[in-house]
Design a protein around this motif. Structure first.
Motif, PDB file in Angstrom:
ATOM      1  N   UNK A 121      13.746 -26.065  22.169  1.00  0.00           N
ATOM      2  CA  UNK A 121      14.343 -27.399  22.097  1.00  0.00           C
ATOM      3  C   UNK A 121      14.427 -28.001  20.705  1.00  0.00           C
ATOM      4  N   UNK A 122      13.503 -27.640  19.794  1.00  0.00           N
ATOM      5  CA  UNK A 122      13.486 -28.326  18.516  1.00  0.00           C
ATOM      6  C   UNK A 122      13.369 -27.453  17.295  1.00  0.00           C
ATOM      7  N   UNK A 123      13.264 -26.147  17.468  1.00  0.00           N
ATOM      8  CA  UNK A 123      13.152 -25.242  16.328  1.00  0.00           C
ATOM      9  C   UNK A 123      14.097 -24.061  16.512  1.00  0.00           C
ATOM     10  N   UNK A 124      14.408 -23.406  15.401  1.00  0.00           N
ATOM     11  CA  UNK A 124      15.284 -22.233  15.421  1.00  0.00           C
ATOM     12  C   UNK A 124      14.425 -20.986  15.311  1.00  0.00           C
ATOM     13  N   UNK A 125      14.560 -20.033  16.215  1.00  0.00           N
ATOM     14  CA  UNK A 125      13.724 -18.828  16.121  1.00  0.00           C
ATOM     15  C   UNK A 125      14.044 -18.011  14.881  1.00  0.00           C
ATOM     16  N   UNK A 126      13.035 -17.296  14.413  1.00  0.00           N
ATOM     17  CA  UNK A 126      13.227 -16.396  13.277  1.00  0.00           C
ATOM     18  C   UNK A 126      14.183 -15.267  13.657  1.00  0.00           C
ATOM     19  N   UNK A 127      15.187 -15.054  12.830  1.00  0.00           N
ATOM     20  CA  UNK A 127      16.109 -13.935  13.007  1.00  0.00           C
ATOM     21  C   UNK A 127      16.020 -13.072  11.754  1.00  0.00           C
ATOM     22  N   UNK A 178       7.804 -22.014  23.996  1.00  0.00           N
ATOM     23  CA  UNK A 178       7.122 -22.900  23.052  1.00  0.00           C
ATOM     24  C   UNK A 178       7.708 -24.301  23.195  1.00  0.00           C
ATOM     25  N   UNK A 179       6.963 -25.283  22.772  1.00  0.00           N
ATOM     26  CA  UNK A 179       7.354 -26.688  22.794  1.00  0.00           C
ATOM     27  C   UNK A 179       7.358 -27.239  24.221  1.00  0.00           C
ATOM     28  N   UNK A 180       8.533 -27.476  24.838  1.00  0.00           N
ATOM     29  CA  UNK A 180       8.566 -28.161  26.131  1.00  0.00           C
ATOM     30  C   UNK A 180       9.878 -27.873  26.853  1.00  0.00           C
ATOM     31  N   UNK A 181       9.909 -28.071  28.179  1.00  0.00           N
ATOM     32  CA  UNK A 181      11.160 -27.870  28.926  1.00  0.00           C
ATOM     33  C   UNK A 181      12.235 -28.859  28.474  1.00  0.00           C
ATOM     34  N   UNK A 198      22.748 -25.027  17.584  1.00  0.00           N
ATOM     35  CA  UNK A 198      22.262 -23.836  16.880  1.00  0.00           C
ATOM     36  C   UNK A 198      23.405 -23.076  16.211  1.00  0.00           C
ATOM     37  N   UNK A 199      24.539 -22.974  16.897  1.00  0.00           N
ATOM     38  CA  UNK A 199      25.701 -22.314  16.289  1.00  0.00           C
ATOM     39  C   UNK A 199      26.153 -23.059  15.036  1.00  0.00           C
ATOM     40  N   UNK A 200      26.143 -24.399  15.103  1.00  0.00           N
ATOM     41  CA  UNK A 200      26.528 -25.198  13.934  1.00  0.00           C
ATOM     42  C   UNK A 200      25.516 -25.022  12.801  1.00  0.00           C
ATOM     43  N   UNK A 201      24.247 -24.960  13.151  1.00  0.00           N
ATOM     44  CA  UNK A 201      23.191 -24.758  12.142  1.00  0.00           C
ATOM     45  C   UNK A 201      23.401 -23.452  11.384  1.00  0.00           C
ATOM     46  N   UNK A 202      23.654 -22.370  12.110  1.00  0.00           N
ATOM     47  CA  UNK A 202      23.811 -21.078  11.443  1.00  0.00           C
ATOM     48  C   UNK A 202      25.126 -21.000  10.666  1.00  0.00           C
TER      49      UNK A 202
END
Length: 342
Positions: free
Chosen positions: A209-215, A252-255, A266-270
């Protein structure tokens, strides 16, 4: 006493601690089935984590000895670490996607020195200074890295097929990117709270919900085939968005809800990150130099060596994507290799 969080419809979660990690904990999900409870991930192999897991299962009205099976979203030690202990205590099966089972098998069979040597060579090729690489060249022993003896799974997760869980409809969705064999798990049932959408999704580390996983790069010392983990991840995000689950239960984090909106973010972030890297590549840079110039959650001088290694791997995964898109290329003859925008 450990707490169990009831999500309704025979799904609970336990907050299992991760030692010395800013993530804090792994959300281990407990899914009731007609054959007994099934765990989705298990947490880090650590005494405090094991105590929390076993006490949490008691709070759920069951025990670790009654676990029927373990479904692992991916091979990382904060997800798969306690799977072996659960199997020893209960006789449960362990299921994993074959691409990550191959990683587990390779990890179990290769001596630690093989891994350290491979990492040192890869970092040198990426332009890392010798001061960073030297400790890897002298590292020995299994105490230096966690998760070097993970449990070997005994069942294969087949994407698109329902898992063998009596009384439940849990379908695997292959979502490579964070690891080559990462899976999300779609619980194809009406949401117990009546939320609109298509069931619930156990998203592992794929969608948080609030972080981007490591790729980073998929590490295989015996396979030099170029991979594109970031491309895999972006494709996998769109696959999950099309499911439109009513609720997402991450590791991780919350539902949270509204998977399509989170995927769009996430697509916009990358996309923005790739554009930023192209701007940096107006002059040739090694992956290490690129990582030094990228924006992280703290300034580069404050990032510890182990995290710098992870950062360089992430920089390389972004470079692979830019090269595949035809927007960047390696400079011929450069050693260590440098990249420049096209």
């Amino acid at each position: 006493m450990a707490q169990a969080y009831d999500h309704g419809g025979g799904v609970r979660s336990l907050r299992v601690p991760i030692p010395d990690n800013p993530l804090g904990h792994t959300l281990v999900h407990v899914l009731d089935t007609d054959a007994g409870p099934v765990l989705i991930d298990t947490g880090w192999d650590d005494p405090a984590a094991w105590t929390t897991l076993t006490e949490g299962l008691t709070a759920c009205g069951t025990s670790v000895t009654e676990i029927h099976g373990v479904v692992v979203t991916h091979h990382h030690p904060d997800h798969h670490g306690l799977s072996g202990k659960v199997r020893e205590a209960s006789g449960a099966w362990i299921a994993m996607h074959p691409a990550d089972t191959a990683v587990v098998r390779r990890t179990r069979e290769a001596p630690p020195e093989r891994w350290f040597s491979y990492m040192a060579d890869r970092l040198t090729a990426a332009g890392a200074p010798e001061t960073h690489v030297a400790p890897l060249r002298t590292a020995t022993g299994r105490r230096t890295l966690p998760g070097l003896a993970p449990a070997l799974p005994d069942r294969e997760i087949v994407p698109g097929e329902l898992l063998d869980l009596p009384g439940r409809r849990l379908r695997a969705v292959w979502t490579p990117g964070h690891t080559p064999g990462h899976v999300c798990l779609h619980l194809d049932e009406e949401h117990p709270g009546g939320l609109p959408g298509s069931g619930r999704l156990f998203s592992g580390d794929h969608l948080l919900p609030g972080i981007t996983p490591h790729i980073g790069l998929y590490e295989d010392p015996d396979d030099a085939t170029p991979t594109d983990p970031l491309g895999d991840y972006l494709d996998s995000l769109e696959r999950v968005a099309r499911l439109s689950p009513a609720e997402i239960l991450p590791a991780h984090q919350h539902p949270f809800t509204d998977a399509p909106a989170r995927v769009a973010g996430l697509l916009a972030h990358h996309a923005a990150r790739l554009a930023g890297l192209l701007a940096l590549l107006t002059t040739p840079l090694t992956p290490w130099q690129l990582a030094e110039r990228m924006t992280w959650n703290r300034p580069w001088p404050q990032i510890p060596p182990s995290s710098r290694t992870i950062a360089v791997s992430e920089a390389e995964s972004h470079l692979r994507r830019l090269v595949k898109l035809g927007q960047a290329e390696a400079v011929p003859g450069s050693d260590p290799v440098t990249y420049v925008a096209v």
